[in-house]
Design a protein around this motif. Structure first.
Motif, PDB file in Angstrom:
ATOM      1  N   GLN A 121       0.319   5.464   1.014  1.00 48.78           N
ATOM      2  CA  GLN A 121      -0.593   6.329   1.744  1.00 48.78           C
ATOM      3  C   GLN A 121      -0.098   7.761   1.663  1.00 48.78           C
ATOM      4  O   GLN A 121       1.112   8.002   1.696  1.00 48.78           O
ATOM      5  CB  GLN A 121      -0.658   5.923   3.224  1.00 48.78           C
ATOM      6  N   GLU A 144      -5.541   6.241   0.862  1.00 48.89           N
ATOM      7  CA  GLU A 144      -4.824   4.973   0.803  1.00 48.89           C
ATOM      8  C   GLU A 144      -4.905   4.432  -0.617  1.00 48.89           C
ATOM      9  O   GLU A 144      -5.974   4.425  -1.228  1.00 48.89           O
ATOM     10  CB  GLU A 144      -5.431   3.990   1.811  1.00 48.89           C
ATOM     11  N   ASN A 179      -6.350  11.187   5.254  1.00 48.72           N
ATOM     12  CA  ASN A 179      -5.468  10.371   4.419  1.00 48.72           C
ATOM     13  C   ASN A 179      -6.159   9.890   3.153  1.00 48.72           C
ATOM     14  O   ASN A 179      -7.386   9.945   3.018  1.00 48.72           O
ATOM     15  CB  ASN A 179      -4.881   9.198   5.208  1.00 48.72           C
ATOM     16  N   LYS A 182       0.834  -1.200   0.000  1.00 45.18           N
ATOM     17  CA  LYS A 182       0.000   0.000   0.000  1.00 45.18           C
ATOM     18  C   LYS A 182       0.861   1.238   0.000  1.00 45.18           C
ATOM     19  O   LYS A 182       1.953   1.252   0.560  1.00 45.18           O
ATOM     20  CB  LYS A 182      -0.910  -0.013   1.245  1.00 45.18           C
ATOM     21  N   SER A 230      -9.956   5.440   1.908  1.00 47.39           N
ATOM     22  CA  SER A 230      -9.509   6.230   3.048  1.00 47.39           C
ATOM     23  C   SER A 230     -10.002   5.582   4.325  1.00 47.39           C
ATOM     24  O   SER A 230     -11.097   5.017   4.365  1.00 47.39           O
ATOM     25  CB  SER A 230     -10.043   7.659   2.942  1.00 47.39           C
TER      26      SER A 230
END
Length: 278
Positions: free
Chosen positions: A161, A197, A195, A159, A190
């Protein structure tokens, strides 16, 4: 409906706002395990980021990590399924994020990495939320330059971020739409208010839930799922019973079959007891 597997997000769902597990939720998990139901934490976190007590073979064998980029078998200590972002694409996304007012990091092989100067600036982004800042600082390993590190290691990422300051939340809304258009091989979601993601389109909690059901010879219809964030929508839609928390956003609630009490009111535990009684 005969529920044989229950998957649940952690932050904002199973855990309360202080990142604690309410006693009623623990009681419900133990009752479900005693009834033979498979319990699956399904989180954007990685194994090293689990709260204390969650590496508990008595309750949990299978985990969905990094928004479905990994299915992990705790008993056998091995990954059953991966869906990562290829290094060249990840580096391209990092170059794009360099043009935005954000910090960013990645998960690779169960560890977080972040460019060192961004790591030092993390308190400016998470200062009002010390528990999240603690997670970010403890799980990220600072490297001189993340793009170069990704290309040098040349291994897929679970991932990416990115994090926004409060004054740049309009930009966050724009990027939630712009990123998948610019990078169609990726999907965005998110789990925090500040954030975004980024995962491979091959990942996702819903895809991972269906894959785990397949591995366990279960039908998705025999599962229930709980969540509160955008990264949970696919899982709620894939499960036989999709349960959104009362504290979830409108899009999450719209994707659910049921709305349950909030994470601070042990909504997961209350609904599990209702499922067991049905």
């Amino acid at each position: 409906m005969n529920i044989r597997l229950i998957a649940f997000d952690l932050d904002g769902t199973l855990l309360d706002d202080r990142k604690n597990l309410p006693p009623e939720n623990l009681d419900a998990l133990q009752a479900a395990a005693a009834a033979g139901i498979v319990l699956v934490p399904a989180t954007g976190r990685i194994l090293k980021g689990l709260p204390d007590g969650f590496v508990n073979p008595g309750l949990f064998r299978y985990f969905i990590f990094a928004n479905g980029a990994e299915i992990y078998d705790l008993q056998e200590e091995r990954c059953l399924h991966r869906a990562g972002i290829e290094p060249a694409l990840a580096a391209e996304v990092c170059r794009y994020m360099d043009t935005l007012p954000v910090l960013y990091d990645c998960y690779r092989d169960g560890m977080g990495y972040m460019t060192a100067w961004m790591y030092e600036q993390a308190p400016d982004y998470f200062g009002p939320e010390p528990e999240i800042l603690k997670l970010v600082k403890s799980l990220r390993r600072p490297v001189p330059e993340l793009k170069e590190d990704i290309l040098r290691e040349n291994r897929p990422l679970e991932k990416l971020q990115m994090y926004f300051r409060p004054e740049n939340m309009d930009e966050r809304e724009r990027q939630l739409k712009a990123l998948p258009e610019r990078f169609p091989a990726l999907k965005v979601s998110s789990s925090l208010k500040n954030n975004i993601e980024i995962n491979s389109v091959s990942a996702g909690k819903g895809k991972a839930l269906r894959r785990l059901c397949e591995l366990l010879a279960l039908r998705p219809e025999e599962s229930a799922a709980f969540g509160d964030g955008l990264n949970d929508i696919e899982m709620l839609e894939a499960a036989g019973i999709g349960c959104a928390m009362a504290n979830a956003g409108a899009a999450v609630r719209a994707a659910a079959d049921r709305i349950v009490e909030s994470n601070n009111d042990a909504g997961v535990g209350k609904e599990i007891f209702r499922i067991l009684a049905s």
